[in-house]
Design a protein around this motif. Structure first.
Motif, PDB file in Angstrom:
ATOM      1  N   ALA A  57       0.835  -1.207   0.000  1.00 38.69           N
ATOM      2  CA  ALA A  57       0.000   0.000   0.000  1.00 38.69           C
ATOM      3  C   ALA A  57       0.867   1.252   0.000  1.00 38.69           C
ATOM      4  O   ALA A  57       0.552   2.240  -0.682  1.00 38.69           O
ATOM      5  N   ASP A  58       1.979   1.231   0.735  1.00 33.03           N
ATOM      6  CA  ASP A  58       2.885   2.386   0.754  1.00 33.03           C
ATOM      7  C   ASP A  58       3.572   2.569  -0.594  1.00 33.03           C
ATOM      8  O   ASP A  58       3.740   3.700  -1.069  1.00 33.03           O
ATOM      9  N   VAL A  59       3.959   1.460  -1.220  1.00 30.75           N
ATOM     10  CA  VAL A  59       4.570   1.541  -2.552  1.00 30.75           C
ATOM     11  C   VAL A  59       3.577   2.124  -3.545  1.00 30.75           C
ATOM     12  O   VAL A  59       3.918   3.007  -4.353  1.00 30.75           O
ATOM     13  N   ASP A  60       2.354   1.638  -3.495  1.00 34.13           N
ATOM     14  CA  ASP A  60       1.329   2.132  -4.417  1.00 34.13           C
ATOM     15  C   ASP A  60       1.040   3.614  -4.180  1.00 34.13           C
ATOM     16  O   ASP A  60       0.876   4.393  -5.140  1.00 34.13           O
ATOM     17  N   ARG A  61       1.011   4.028  -2.928  1.00 36.60           N
ATOM     18  CA  ARG A  61       0.765   5.435  -2.647  1.00 36.60           C
ATOM     19  C   ARG A  61       1.889   6.304  -3.201  1.00 36.60           C
ATOM     20  O   ARG A  61       1.632   7.366  -3.789  1.00 36.60           O
ATOM     21  N   GLY A  68      -8.453   3.520  -3.225  1.00 38.12           N
ATOM     22  CA  GLY A  68      -9.761   3.972  -2.784  1.00 38.12           C
ATOM     23  C   GLY A  68      -9.668   4.683  -1.454  1.00 38.12           C
ATOM     24  O   GLY A  68      -8.571   4.901  -0.925  1.00 38.12           O
ATOM     25  N   PRO A  69     -10.798   5.036  -0.883  1.00 40.46           N
ATOM     26  CA  PRO A  69     -10.804   5.836   0.350  1.00 40.46           C
ATOM     27  C   PRO A  69     -10.276   5.104   1.584  1.00 40.46           C
ATOM     28  O   PRO A  69     -10.047   5.731   2.615  1.00 40.46           O
ATOM     29  N   ALA A 107     -16.796  -7.810   2.567  1.00 43.30           N
ATOM     30  CA  ALA A 107     -15.337  -7.754   2.672  1.00 43.30           C
ATOM     31  C   ALA A 107     -14.727  -7.305   1.344  1.00 43.30           C
ATOM     32  O   ALA A 107     -13.785  -6.501   1.324  1.00 43.30           O
ATOM     33  N   ALA A 108     -15.252  -7.817   0.252  1.00 42.48           N
ATOM     34  CA  ALA A 108     -14.706  -7.469  -1.059  1.00 42.48           C
ATOM     35  C   ALA A 108     -14.773  -5.965  -1.311  1.00 42.48           C
ATOM     36  O   ALA A 108     -13.809  -5.366  -1.817  1.00 42.48           O
ATOM     37  N   ARG A 109     -15.885  -5.337  -0.963  1.00 35.80           N
ATOM     38  CA  ARG A 109     -16.026  -3.896  -1.214  1.00 35.80           C
ATOM     39  C   ARG A 109     -15.022  -3.089  -0.400  1.00 35.80           C
ATOM     40  O   ARG A 109     -14.453  -2.102  -0.887  1.00 35.80           O
ATOM     41  N   LEU A 110     -14.779  -3.511   0.841  1.00 34.23           N
ATOM     42  CA  LEU A 110     -13.819  -2.796   1.681  1.00 34.23           C
ATOM     43  C   LEU A 110     -12.391  -3.007   1.183  1.00 34.23           C
ATOM     44  O   LEU A 110     -11.596  -2.056   1.124  1.00 34.23           O
ATOM     45  N   LEU A 111     -12.071  -4.229   0.806  1.00 32.30           N
ATOM     46  CA  LEU A 111     -10.717  -4.514   0.325  1.00 32.30           C
ATOM     47  C   LEU A 111     -10.461  -3.872  -1.036  1.00 32.30           C
ATOM     48  O   LEU A 111      -9.358  -3.376  -1.304  1.00 32.30           O
ATOM     49  N   GLU A 112     -11.468  -3.846  -1.881  1.00 27.22           N
ATOM     50  CA  GLU A 112     -11.326  -3.171  -3.182  1.00 27.22           C
ATOM     51  C   GLU A 112     -11.109  -1.673  -3.010  1.00 27.22           C
ATOM     52  O   GLU A 112     -10.507  -1.023  -3.873  1.00 27.22           O
TER      53      GLU A 112
END
Length: 470
Positions: A57-61, A68-69, A107-112
């Motif tokens: 997530a840090d690399v992507d940021r 997403g939010p 779970a899918a919506r939160l992880l997406e």
């Protein structure tokens, strides 16, 4: 701020500003969790995977790839919700080997949206209870007093968030199972109107009554999670001024622990100072249709819904085998009673509950709101603070003994049966230092109004911190 002090929205803002990384947040939470194993809030957590996901997530940021939010934010899940990579045991021995191949839609919506799956939280076996005193996996402990229950059935969710192991967890609520742990553990807990949040991929009790819902540290976090799951614009704060809160003395306030009642009344006084109005209402018309619909629906649907879940997910078990292998005597007897024609709820009683008594309950609620001109009902989420984990079948309320399960769900189950949206607000602690939740039930489908008010009053009711050190 240390990692344990961040709410979801605060952590998201700090990450956007570059003052906090997902890895720092996750590593700090894992360290805190490791230092307090006695709370027993988690039944499974892959620390290596969580840290790997945080680093990614840090690399992507850094590369401008914001998913997403919820990007980089850790969220836990109750162990009856399918999350790929983790078992879904439902808190019962027979499902220990079940590892879903797909995420439940919630779970899918939160992880997406960028969330990191931060393990699975313990629960009352198959969600049939309000204490989470689980023989097979151990009881989650209340972070404010480890001798006491964290509530149920989403007890691990309440304990994990209350202890600041994770800023949010997704539980489930059939009769109060999100709001009771939230009340006992000093967090916010939201039950959406039934059907607003998706229920597929979740070990069920009742197709009519079940819903997932969040436990979190602030109203803003509840609003954020709701916007992701419902894929709707974020709710904006309203105001308490002019909001009319019904005070239903009958049923909801009649027998309440004095310390709990005092904390809730102090909270209502705060809301009055913000411009809310309190209106005494008579809720007596709810009681008969509730008594004739609540348990017949959940008990009858329990066997049918569980059998369908097992078949749909390729689990080579029957509902009878799950029942026979249940660890808890109370749960095993309840499940077996559903399978015995001599003790099961009859199809006639079930259809009467669905076709006659449940519509009557919903109509009685609608009339209560409209005829009194009220926006919500206000009441203690639980009539007692968290009870001791002594495996007692009774709790004492103001000098009287009541069965534990019915005592704990007494104020939340009735609105749940009618599919109403409700919230538990952390409004303070008793003189013994035990958290208290004030409940608000809104009319069916009025979730936006409930969330908008919660956001408006959120700063008045910060989640209390347990004295756990670290």
């Amino acid at each position: 701020m240390t990692p344990k002090e961040f709410t979801l929205t605060e952590a998201s803002a700090a990450m956007a500003q570059g003052t906090l990384s997902a890895e720092e947040l996750v590593a700090g939470l894992l360290k805190r969790l490791d230092s307090l194993p006695a709370i027993n809030a988690f039944v499974s957590l892959d620390a290596e995977t969580v840290l790997r996901d945080a680093r990614q997530a840090d690399v992507d940021r850094a590369a401008g790839r914001i998913r997403g939010p919820l990007h980089g934010l850790p969220i836990a899940f109750k162990d009856n919700i399918n999350v790929k990579g983790y078992p879904t045991t439902g808190g019962t021995p027979s499902l220990r080997a079940y590892r879903p191949t797909d995420n439940a839609p919630v779970a899918a919506r939160l992880l997406e949206a960028g969330a990191i799956a931060f393990g699975k939280n313990g629960m009352h076996e198959l969600a049939y209870g309000a204490t989470s005193d689980n023989i097979a996996f151990g009881a989650p402990r209340n972070p404010f007093d480890q001798r006491r229950s964290a509530g149920g059935s989403s007890g691990g969710s309440g304990a994990a968030v209350g202890a600041r192991f994770v800023p949010a967890s997704i539980g489930t609520d059939t009769g109060g199972s999100v709001r009771i742990p939230a009340a006992f553990c000093g967090t916010w807990g939201y039950r959406p109107t039934t059907g607003r949040w998706p229920t597929a991929g979740i070990v069920p009790i009742s197709t009519t009554r079940d819903t997932p819902g969040p436990v979190a540290l602030s109203a803003a976090d509840i609003v954020l999670l709701n916007s992701v799951v419902t894929r709707a614009p974020a709710v904006k704060a309203s105001t308490a001024k002019g909001v009319r809160l019904g005070i239903p003395r009958k049923h909801f306030w009649e027998v309440v622990d004095p310390g709990v009642a005092a904390v809730c009344m102090q909270a209502l006084d705060k809301l009055v100072c913000e411009g809310a109005e309190l209106v005494e209402v008579d809720a007596g018309g709810l009681l008969d249709p509730y008594a004739l619909s609540s348990m017949p629906i959940s008990i009858y649907e329990g066997k049918v819904a569980l059998s369908a879940f097992l078949a749909d997910h390729g689990i080579p078990l029957t509902s009878a085998e799950v029942a026979e292998q249940a660890a808890g005597h109370d749960v095993r007897e309840l499940l077996l009673a559903q399978l015995d024609p001599a003790t099961a709820v009859s199809s006639e009683a079930y259809h009467a509950a669905i076709a006659i008594h449940l519509p009557a309950l919903k109509a009685a609620y609608a009339d209560l709101f409209v005829s009194n001109g009220i926006d919500a009902l206000a009441f203690p989420v639980c009539r007692v603070p968290a009870p001791l984990l002594d495996q007692s079948d009774t709790v004492e309320i103001d000098g009287k003994l009541f069965p534990t399960f019915t005592a704990l769900i007494h104020n939340t189950d009735i609105g749940s049966t009618a599919s109403l949206p409700g919230i538990s607000i952390p409004v303070g602690c008793t003189p013994q230092g035990l958290p208290v939740g004030l409940g608000l039930d809104y009319p069916f489908g009025r979730d936006i109004d409930l969330l908008a008010l919660s956001l408006a009053i959120g700063d008045l009711f910060p989640a209390p911190s347990p004295n756990l050190g670290g």
